[in-house]
Enzyme design. Structure first.
Site, PDB file in Angstrom:
ATOM      1  N   GLU A   1       0.836  -1.212   0.000  1.00 47.69           N
ATOM      2  CA  GLU A   1       0.000   0.000   0.000  1.00 47.69           C
ATOM      3  C   GLU A   1       0.872   1.264   0.000  1.00 47.69           C
ATOM      4  O   GLU A   1       0.579   2.223  -0.708  1.00 47.69           O
ATOM      5  CB  GLU A   1      -0.929   0.026   1.214  1.00 47.69           C
ATOM      6  CG  GLU A   1      -2.197  -0.749   1.042  1.00 47.69           C
ATOM      7  CD  GLU A   1      -3.174  -0.134   0.041  1.00 47.69           C
ATOM      8  OE1 GLU A   1      -2.949   0.981  -0.473  1.00 47.69           O
ATOM      9  OE2 GLU A   1      -4.174  -0.796  -0.229  1.00 47.69           O
TER      10      GLU A   1
ATOM     11  N   GLU B   1       1.777   6.499  -6.954  1.00 49.87           N
ATOM     12  CA  GLU B   1       0.689   7.378  -7.382  1.00 49.87           C
ATOM     13  C   GLU B   1       1.050   8.849  -7.185  1.00 49.87           C
ATOM     14  O   GLU B   1       0.809   9.673  -8.073  1.00 49.87           O
ATOM     15  CB  GLU B   1      -0.590   7.058  -6.618  1.00 49.87           C
ATOM     16  CG  GLU B   1      -1.245   5.775  -7.064  1.00 49.87           C
ATOM     17  CD  GLU B   1      -2.527   5.489  -6.307  1.00 49.87           C
ATOM     18  OE1 GLU B   1      -2.835   6.195  -5.314  1.00 49.87           O
ATOM     19  OE2 GLU B   1      -3.231   4.547  -6.712  1.00 49.87           O
TER      20      GLU B   1
END
Length: 121
Positions: free
Chosen positions: A65, A72
């Site tokens: 994650e 991102e």
């Protein structure tokens, strides 16, 4: 080695984890799932090997994650407008998280279902 420099690195690492927790819904979801899995481990009295497996799997999911979030954020910074390659990179990073989460779920089933079965049946 300079102990002060190590403390600064640890501070930034903790700051990054905190930032991801506050800004990323999926990181919060996986963190909460980790807390429940740890609670289940205590309630069901898993053994040392099972604890090691559980801790590694939780670490891998949260690490995936964090890496996904980093990818991102970096892509959004470098290429704020849509680009197919940027989108593909984000999709691949999200896919890595999905694989880690599915593996963790499968391991959770393998660890906890037999213990629950023994309790209820």
């Amino acid at each position: 080695m300079n102990d002060k420099k190590h403390g600064i690195g640890l501070f930034h690492a903790i700051k990054g984890i905190g930032s991801a927790f506050l800004s990323e819904r999926n990181f919060r979801i996986h963190s909460i799932a980790a807390v429940f899995a740890i609670g289940a481990g205590f309630l069901l009295r898993i053994n040392r090997l099972e604890w090691m497996i559980l801790v590694v799997v939780i670490g891998l999911v949260l690490q995936a994650e964090l890496l996904n979030t980093a990818a991102e954020k970096l892509i959004d910074y470098i290429k704020p407008e849509f680009h197919p390659v940027a989108g593909l990179v984000k999709d691949v990073a999200a896919g890595a998280v999905l694989i880690a989460a599915l593996a963790a779920f499968a391991i959770g089933l393998l660890l906890f279902v037999p213990k629950l079965y023994d309790i209820f049946f």
